[in-house]
Design a protein around this motif. Sequence first.
Motif, PDB file in Angstrom:
ATOM      1  N   UNK A 102       0.724  -1.396   0.176  1.00 35.02           N
ATOM      2  CA  UNK A 102       0.061  -0.044  -0.062  1.00 35.02           C
ATOM      3  C   UNK A 102       0.667   1.433   0.009  1.00 35.02           C
ATOM      4  N   UNK A 103       0.434   2.223  -0.695  1.00 32.24           N
ATOM      5  CA  UNK A 103       1.274   3.510  -0.842  1.00 32.24           C
ATOM      6  C   UNK A 103       0.128   4.522  -0.693  1.00 32.24           C
ATOM      7  N   UNK A 104       0.370   5.697   0.050  1.00 32.10           N
ATOM      8  CA  UNK A 104      -0.407   6.904   0.255  1.00 32.10           C
ATOM      9  C   UNK A 104       0.438   7.966  -0.535  1.00 32.10           C
ATOM     10  N   UNK A 105      -0.564   8.527  -1.468  1.00 31.96           N
ATOM     11  CA  UNK A 105      -0.105   9.458  -2.500  1.00 31.96           C
ATOM     12  C   UNK A 105      -0.909  10.600  -2.297  1.00 31.96           C
ATOM     13  N   UNK A 106      -0.264  11.881  -2.431  1.00 32.73           N
ATOM     14  CA  UNK A 106      -0.899  13.058  -2.842  1.00 32.73           C
ATOM     15  C   UNK A 106      -0.439  13.785  -4.109  1.00 32.73           C
ATOM     16  N   UNK A 107      -1.531  13.706  -4.787  1.00 34.39           N
ATOM     17  CA  UNK A 107      -1.283  14.343  -6.322  1.00 34.39           C
ATOM     18  C   UNK A 107      -0.818  15.808  -6.335  1.00 34.39           C
ATOM     19  N   UNK A 108      -0.610  16.302  -7.430  1.00 33.29           N
ATOM     20  CA  UNK A 108       0.083  17.649  -7.714  1.00 33.29           C
ATOM     21  C   UNK A 108      -0.942  18.603  -7.143  1.00 33.29           C
ATOM     22  N   UNK A 109      -2.367  18.226  -7.034  1.00 35.17           N
ATOM     23  CA  UNK A 109      -3.466  19.291  -6.815  1.00 35.17           C
ATOM     24  C   UNK A 109      -3.813  19.033  -5.251  1.00 35.17           C
ATOM     25  N   UNK A 110      -3.301  18.224  -4.593  1.00 32.41           N
ATOM     26  CA  UNK A 110      -3.133  18.051  -3.022  1.00 32.41           C
ATOM     27  C   UNK A 110      -4.389  17.111  -2.660  1.00 32.41           C
ATOM     28  N   UNK A 111      -4.801  16.234  -3.670  1.00 34.20           N
ATOM     29  CA  UNK A 111      -5.991  15.146  -3.640  1.00 34.20           C
ATOM     30  C   UNK A 111      -5.148  14.107  -3.039  1.00 34.20           C
ATOM     31  N   UNK A 112      -5.624  13.373  -2.004  1.00 32.91           N
ATOM     32  CA  UNK A 112      -4.988  12.185  -1.687  1.00 32.91           C
ATOM     33  C   UNK A 112      -5.577  10.905  -2.215  1.00 32.91           C
ATOM     34  N   UNK A 113      -4.764   9.866  -2.577  1.00 31.52           N
ATOM     35  CA  UNK A 113      -5.039   8.725  -3.217  1.00 31.52           C
ATOM     36  C   UNK A 113      -4.159   7.501  -2.520  1.00 31.52           C
ATOM     37  N   UNK A 114      -4.716   6.463  -2.581  1.00 35.32           N
ATOM     38  CA  UNK A 114      -4.026   5.020  -2.049  1.00 35.32           C
ATOM     39  C   UNK A 114      -3.656   4.124  -3.551  1.00 35.32           C
ATOM     40  N   UNK A 115      -2.678   3.813  -3.477  1.00 33.99           N
ATOM     41  CA  UNK A 115      -2.091   2.901  -4.533  1.00 33.99           C
ATOM     42  C   UNK A 115      -2.148   1.648  -4.022  1.00 33.99           C
ATOM     43  N   UNK A 116      -2.749   0.467  -4.302  1.00 30.58           N
ATOM     44  CA  UNK A 116      -2.395  -1.066  -4.046  1.00 30.58           C
ATOM     45  C   UNK A 116      -1.323  -1.535  -5.002  1.00 30.58           C
ATOM     46  N   UNK A 117      -0.093  -1.759  -5.075  1.00 30.88           N
ATOM     47  CA  UNK A 117       0.520  -2.399  -5.736  1.00 30.88           C
ATOM     48  C   UNK A 117       0.612  -3.947  -5.651  1.00 30.88           C
ATOM     49  N   UNK A 118       0.728  -4.747  -6.506  1.00 32.09           N
ATOM     50  CA  UNK A 118       0.834  -6.183  -6.547  1.00 32.09           C
ATOM     51  C   UNK A 118       2.173  -6.472  -7.089  1.00 32.09           C
ATOM     52  N   UNK A 119       2.875  -7.165  -6.399  1.00 36.91           N
ATOM     53  CA  UNK A 119       4.117  -7.454  -6.874  1.00 36.91           C
ATOM     54  C   UNK A 119       4.297  -9.198  -6.969  1.00 36.91           C
ATOM     55  N   UNK A 120       5.050  -9.805  -7.729  1.00 42.00           N
ATOM     56  CA  UNK A 120       5.453 -10.993  -7.873  1.00 42.00           C
ATOM     57  C   UNK A 120       7.082 -11.312  -7.890  1.00 42.00           C
ATOM     58  N   UNK A 121       7.091 -12.294  -7.095  1.00 43.10           N
ATOM     59  CA  UNK A 121       8.676 -12.649  -7.201  1.00 43.10           C
ATOM     60  C   UNK A 121       9.012 -13.250  -8.414  1.00 43.10           C
ATOM     61  N   UNK A 122       9.898 -13.081  -9.333  1.00 42.68           N
ATOM     62  CA  UNK A 122      10.113 -13.701 -10.374  1.00 42.68           C
ATOM     63  C   UNK A 122      11.077 -15.023 -10.185  1.00 42.68           C
ATOM     64  N   UNK A 123      11.095 -15.813 -11.129  1.00 44.45           N
ATOM     65  CA  UNK A 123      11.866 -17.180 -11.006  1.00 44.45           C
ATOM     66  C   UNK A 123      13.400 -16.915 -10.750  1.00 44.45           C
TER      67      UNK A 123
END
Length: 142
Positions: A102-123
């Motif tokens: 999870x990442x809390x982001x504030x955009x250039x206009x001051x609006x708050x967002x949440x980004x949920x990144x999915x990550x995979x371990x590669x071989x």
Amino acid sequence: MRARLTSSVILAALLLASVPAAAFDEADREAARAVIARQVDALGRDDAATAYAQAAPGIRDLFPTPEVFIGMVRTNYRPVYRHRSFVFGAAQDGGATSLSQSVAIQDTYGVDWTAEYSLERQPDGQWRIAGCRLTRSPGVNL
């Protein structure tokens, strides 16, 4: 004797199958965060090749060149592409070879967002970004 040995092997297999997969350790979480940070840093410099290199193969299949990929990010993930703040939150185990960050982001206009990144371990053991779900934080009116 043979039946007893077979029973012991079956019991051991059942016990191992019922044990949850080992949780990722802090080194895994830090490595996953580093991949996200490399991509975000590259996006900030419009370095399409480096940003694209952090993506998992499934993402690269959808967006076959770095230029197509960064164009999609500019259009659909503007708060990730350009932001005021980018703060890592909690990480969650997602299975044997995946986790979410999870990442809390504030955009250039001051609006708050949440980004949920999915990550995979590669071989090869490296973490790569398999997806990102971006949502406005609750209470935000646009």
